[in-house]
Design a protein around this motif. Structure first.
Motif, PDB file in Angstrom:
ATOM      1  N   TYR A   1      -2.761  -2.283  11.842  1.00  0.00           N
ATOM      2  CA  TYR A   1      -2.558  -2.135  10.326  1.00  0.00           C
ATOM      3  C   TYR A   1      -3.071  -0.647   9.993  1.00  0.00           C
ATOM      4  CZ  TYR A   1      -2.573  -3.715   5.785  1.00  0.00           C
ATOM      5  OH  TYR A   1      -2.127  -4.060   3.791  1.00  0.00           O
TER       6      TYR A   1
ATOM      7  N   TYR B   1       0.456  -0.959   0.337  1.00  0.00           N
ATOM      8  CA  TYR B   1      -0.062   0.559   0.138  1.00  0.00           C
ATOM      9  C   TYR B   1       0.800   1.214   0.065  1.00  0.00           C
ATOM     10  CZ  TYR B   1       0.420  -0.775   5.219  1.00  0.00           C
ATOM     11  OH  TYR B   1       1.364  -0.669   6.865  1.00  0.00           O
TER      12      TYR B   1
ATOM     13  N   MET C   1      -1.337  -7.045  -2.656  1.00  0.00           N
ATOM     14  CA  MET C   1      -0.734  -7.978  -2.909  1.00  0.00           C
ATOM     15  C   MET C   1      -1.306  -9.817  -3.079  1.00  0.00           C
ATOM     16  SD  MET C   1       2.769  -9.589  -0.609  1.00  0.00           S
ATOM     17  CE  MET C   1       1.989  -9.414   0.939  1.00  0.00           C
TER      18      MET C   1
HETATM   19  C1  GLA Z   1      -2.050  -8.076   4.412  1.00  0.00           C
HETATM   20  C2  GLA Z   1      -2.495  -7.341   3.726  1.00  0.00           C
HETATM   21  C3  GLA Z   1      -2.186  -7.209   2.390  1.00  0.00           C
HETATM   22  C4  GLA Z   1      -0.307  -6.782   2.554  1.00  0.00           C
HETATM   23  C5  GLA Z   1      -0.027  -7.348   4.063  1.00  0.00           C
HETATM   24  C6  GLA Z   1       1.285  -6.888   4.723  1.00  0.00           C
HETATM   25  O1  GLA Z   1      -1.922  -9.362   4.011  1.00  0.00           O
HETATM   26  O2  GLA Z   1      -4.338  -7.821   2.710  1.00  0.00           O
HETATM   27  O3  GLA Z   1      -2.123  -6.479   1.470  1.00  0.00           O
HETATM   28  O4  GLA Z   1      -0.478  -5.066   3.066  1.00  0.00           O
HETATM   29  O5  GLA Z   1      -0.686  -7.522   4.845  1.00  0.00           O
HETATM   30  O6  GLA Z   1       1.741  -6.585   3.905  1.00  0.00           O
END
Ligand code: GLA
Length: 390
Positions: free
Chosen positions: A231, A46, A181
């Motif tokens: 997060y 992100y 991702m």
């Molecule tokens: C989660 C999110 C991803 C990424 C990871 C950390 O899995 O869904 O988009 O940000 O955390 O790398």
């Protein structure tokens, strides 16, 4: 003659059985989409940066068939065949059960892009461990979207679209501010490789994992807690830092600029930015090291990544730090290990030479205790291909 039944075959049988029981016929189509594990490049997606995940052979399977009318009826094999139904032509109401919101979310997101979805029966089953940071929800979203697109004949939707629609569903409907991702590697992964993804351009480069290395995932047994609020806090701190440096995203600065233009940036925000800037560089270097089979360099990069997540981004937990240290001591420079995923619990990923796989497995089994008691779950993953029709 012995017949080996694969995990996929078991899932297919379960999907068909759930479908038959709920809807009384055979599905027209079965679609699978994998979970993922990220080798390096954490929280960089992100920030428009780089990640290096692989799709794994733990997956969601969706069985789909036609139904009368405009409604969507869905049964969840993993939740005691609980069922849900809604009519997309009427609207989308949030439900208490999260799996229901994932289904509604992908349909709502497809409709928002002009794809008319409806008149379907769906059965969903999967074996991606939930709450472990292996992207069970991304695999479900991508599997559902591909199943719906194939069923309706929406051939202009490609694999990248599956990922973007699944992310939109998470962001706008489910309420999780994730990056791209997980969905992208679930849609586009390639067998035997890790995927270097540029999260800004969505360009990919696949790097083969050497045959003599196993991808080991160790579930710390610590369920990820507070992960959503932490997060979002990290996302906001990264955004603040990008604003401070006057760039669209932290991807746009390097280590020199980070130091040179720090100005009055406070310590916490600065350390968050330093994790992202250095992690992007490490991820690119790791892809290069893997491509040239330079495992010693990869080992150092994974170690530095873990430290950066621990000290700068502050997303690891002491039991996970100890687990990583123990495995790292045993691997030396022959392999690499770090926490993987969003953090605050979940999994550790290790690249382990096959010749010492048993030794490392035995070490984890004998020496690591889940804080609440019990043994860690160890999974050896086969890097797999992305979503497919079965
Ligand atoms: C989660 C999110 C991803 C990424 C990871 C950390 O899995 O869904 O988009 O940000 O955390 O790398």
């Amino acid at each position: 003659m012995s017949t080996i039944v694969t995990r996929r075959e078991i899932l297919i049988e379960r999907a068909k059985t759930s479908f038959r029981k709920a809807f009384g016929g055979e599905p027209d189509l079965l679609v699978a989409a994998p979970g993922r594990v990220n080798l390096i490049g954490e929280h960089t997606d992100y920030n428009d940066g780089f990640v290096l995940p692989c799709a794994i052979d733990y997956e969601t399977i969706v069985a789909i068939g036609a139904s009368e009318g405009t409604g969507v009826r869905v049964v969840a094999g993993d939740y005691d065949n609980a069922s849900d139904s809604f009519d997309p032509s009427v609207g989308f109401v949030h439900q208490k059960a999260e799996w229901m919101n994932h289904v509604r979310g992908v349909v709502a997101s497809m409709m928002s892009r002009g794809w008319q979805v409806g008149g379907v029966h769906l059965a969903i089953v999967g074996d991606v461990p939930r709450g472990a940071g292996l992207s069970s929800s991304a695999s479900m979203g991508v599997a559902l979207i591909k199943a719906l697109a194939e069923h309706h004949g929406f051939h202009r939707i490609d694999a990248t679209d599956y990922a973007l629609i699944a992310q939109q569903s998470e962001n706008d409907f489910v309420g999780c501010a994730c990056g791209i991702m997980d969905q992208l590697v679930s849609a586009r992964g390639q067998s035997g490789t890790v995927m270097l993804l540029d999260c800004r351009s969505l360009e990919t480069r696949f790097v083969t994992i050497p045959d003599d290395l196993a991808v080991m995932v160790i579930h710390s047994g610590i369920e990820r807690e507070l992960v959503d609020s932490a997060y979002n806090e990290r996302r906001n701190q990264c955004k603040l830092a990008a604003t401070h440096y006057g760039v669209p995203a932290l991807r746009d600065i390097d280590s020199d600029r980070l130091v040179r233009d720090r100005g009055d940036l406070d310590d916490i925000t600065y350390r968050r930015a330093r994790h992202i800037v250095t992690e992007n560089a490490r991820t690119l270097a790791a892809a290069g090291a893997l491509a040239t089979n330079d495992i010693a360099t990869l080992s150092v990069l994974m170690k530095q990544s873990h430290r950066s997540m621990r000290d700068d981004f502050e997303i690891t937990l002491p039991p996970i730090d100890s687990l990583v240290k123990m495995i790292s001591n045993s691997l030396g420079l022959e392999g690499g290990v770090r926490m993987t995923g969003a953090g605050f619990g979940g999994c550790v990923v290790a690249l382990v030479p096959l010749e010492i796989l048993e030794q490392v497995t035995a070490l984890v089994e004998s020496s690591y205790q889940i804080p609440d008691g019990g043994k860690a779950r160890i999974i050896i993953c086969n890097p797999s291909s992305g979503a497919s029709v079965l």
